[in-house]
Design a protein around this motif. Sequence first.
Motif, short mmCIF file in Angstrom:
data_model
loop_
_atom_site.label_atom_id
_atom_site.label_comp_id
_atom_site.label_asym_id
_atom_site.label_seq_id
_atom_site.Cartn_x
_atom_site.Cartn_y
_atom_site.Cartn_z
N LEU A 1 -1.70 -5.42 -9.09
CA LEU A 1 -4.04 -6.09 -8.38
C LEU A 1 -3.96 -6.99 -9.26
O LEU A 1 -5.14 -8.22 -9.10
N TYR B 1 -4.66 -10.76 -7.69
CA TYR B 1 -6.40 -10.58 -7.19
C TYR B 1 -7.42 -11.10 -7.98
O TYR B 1 -8.30 -11.35 -7.86
N LEU C 1 -5.53 -2.66 -1.20
CA LEU C 1 -6.10 -1.64 -1.57
C LEU C 1 -6.77 -1.22 -0.41
O LEU C 1 -7.36 -0.03 -0.55
N PRO D 1 -3.18 -7.63 -2.48
CA PRO D 1 -3.07 -6.79 -3.33
C PRO D 1 -4.73 -6.88 -2.41
O PRO D 1 -4.80 -4.90 -1.95
N ALA E 1 0.61 -1.06 0.26
CA ALA E 1 -0.04 0.16 0.00
C ALA E 1 0.55 1.45 0.05
O ALA E 1 1.20 2.25 -1.12
N ARG F 1 0.20 0.59 -9.99
CA ARG F 1 -1.03 -0.35 -8.92
C ARG F 1 -2.02 -1.55 -10.05
O ARG F 1 -2.18 -2.47 -9.84
#
Lengths: 316, 418
Positions: free
Chosen positions: A133, A136, A193, A189, A115, A129
Amino acid sequence: MSQTVVPPPGSTQPADPPRRQKVSEGKRAERKLAWLLCAPAALVMVAVTGYPIAYSIWLSLQRYDLRFPDQREFIGFDNYITVLSNGYWWNAFWVTSLITVISVVIELVLGMALALIMHRTLVARGLVRTVALIPYGIVTVVAAFSWRYAWTQDTGYLAELVAPESALLTERAPALAIIILAEVWKTVPFMALLLMAGLALVPEDLLKAASMDGASAWQRFTKVMLPVMKPAILVALLFRTLDAFRIFDNIFVLTAGAQETSSVSMITYSNLIRGLNLGIGSTMSVLIFVAVALIAFIFVKVFGTAAPGSDDRGRR
Amino acid sequence: MKHPPGRRRLPAVLCAAVLATSAACGSDGGPLTINVYYSTEQNFDQVVARCTDEADGRYVIALNTLPRTADAQREQMVRRLAAGDTDMDVLGLDVTWVAEFAEAGWIQEWTGADRADVEAGTLEGPLQTAMWEGKLYSAPKNTNVQLLWYRSDLTPEPPRSWSEMLQMAERLRDQGKPHTVLMTGAQYEGLVVQFNTLVEGAGGRILSEDSTRAVFDEGAVEALEALRNLAVSPVSSPSLSNAQEDDIRLAFQDGGAAFQINWPYVYAAMTEANPELIETLRWAPYPALDPANTGTATLGGFNLAVSAYSEHKAEAFEAAKCLRSAESQKFSAINSGVPPTIESVYAEPEMEEAYPMRETILAELKKAAIRPLTPAYQNVSTLISTILSPPRDINPPETADRLRREVQNALDSKGVLP
């Protein structure tokens, strides 16, 4: 919840009425309307959640095995005694707890790091980013299969790399470690987030003021950021703990519960779907429900976790 | 491959409605479809096509292939049957599922002429797996039985008993030759098959005659000892507790082993994979703990059943009979390598080439060991394979006590599955 109702546009509102009485009368009508408008949705919710819950509680009080339909009878709490005095259940329970605690702790640490990286990135922010991700976004079962092949003796590259001589997935401790690894890889991830949303709440001014006062980077992190982020962290932990406790797909694909690596969801599946024992299986699902409710209760009441949105401290 | 249920049911319903007034139903709604759910079998689609031809336009047989693993096959059928799915007509059941499906009322009993047709000429062992409580609930389609495979260059004569096999292997080891004894020891049904064969070979019992009590007698304890002794023996494979059929087939194929206990498919597989080794490959009856019982082996295979929820039962019975007829079985035996359940098929001349080991198979089929016939088989089997894993940790009398206790609970549908 209901005091934020906005007067519907076009409703006649006299200019300056005697305030107290008028508002409460209008509010009452509005509240009634609100309930009426909510009713269909609420009824649907009750039908799709309340009914199955009640039904599985009802099933859990019966001896009901699909293969012996004639022996169906009401037996009170016998199923609960059977399950709670059974070694396989407790083994699954401790395995689940172990996986939950270890994976959530690792996820919190790695998620926080990720993060911070995503928050602080200056160049190619969108790319960073998105890349972070990807795990996920992959379907858990697909990811679990690639882990399984990677760890299969003789053919998997990770197995070849780490322990070419032994079949790790067929031994208990290594299998559990691999399950945790797969779980962590998959959900870091998500954790990141949630934590990033918390990071956005930390006022820049506070950090600048702290550094003016001579706080080191570590001090700024522990004394400024963490306290401000606490609500977000707790919510993230709550979500992940609830999720981790219900772990199923990774175990299903990686070990199928062999060598005592079953989680509570896995053992429920084998009794309910494979064993067709609706009584015992429903008892287990009710117990999982209770455990999950307990976890949520502890988080909310003891740690003071608040649902996102209802938390005033988080608003700027 | 699977049709959405609605699309097929609508014409069928229309068809039934129209049937009363017109005879042109077949051409309007398309011919009746009989849905067969069967596991993967090479060339089975050709058998299905031939049976569709034989139906002469009265119905079409649609083959729906079930998932590869036995558990997944059973789960799909069980889930749909529990929900009363009318789209399944003929079901391919593993021989261990018949009791379960029959007791639950999911499959139709075979009676009258249908029953007589199935019983005529069918071997006794496979036929027993198709029955439950004296009634016939399915038709044996193919059977299977494990043999001992050995190499004539290492051991010119096969061992006649379990202990003789181990002695031979140890002698080979002393001579520095390939000596490993391969069998399936992973935590799955294959381990239960071995255990069942060993128990029967020792003259023991797992369950009582009527399948209501867990017995695990002296013979079972002997079988446990044999399993444990093999697992800790230097002639066993180090990966025993992880080995399934194909693992041991591959290990044997590579030439590193002296004995393997496996299904007949290894013959065809090895013919292609290692033509040199096939020259010395020989087969013998399963060596039992009690030499008198050598050749007793656990039955595998598939039976065909008609779903109790099928809307076209008469046609489904007919289709099932065609799919397992002597002609179909001969085709499958030669083209897909699955042993027939009808004795006369073994005598067919074409069988000679595809099944050089047919005499041994037939002899074993005649003294076959049947896995416990009980509706709770799935639970019994899951518990046995869990408790016996890994085989090196077996502690014979204690393990037998645990088996007796937990399997009894499973039979009473009281216990918890791992």
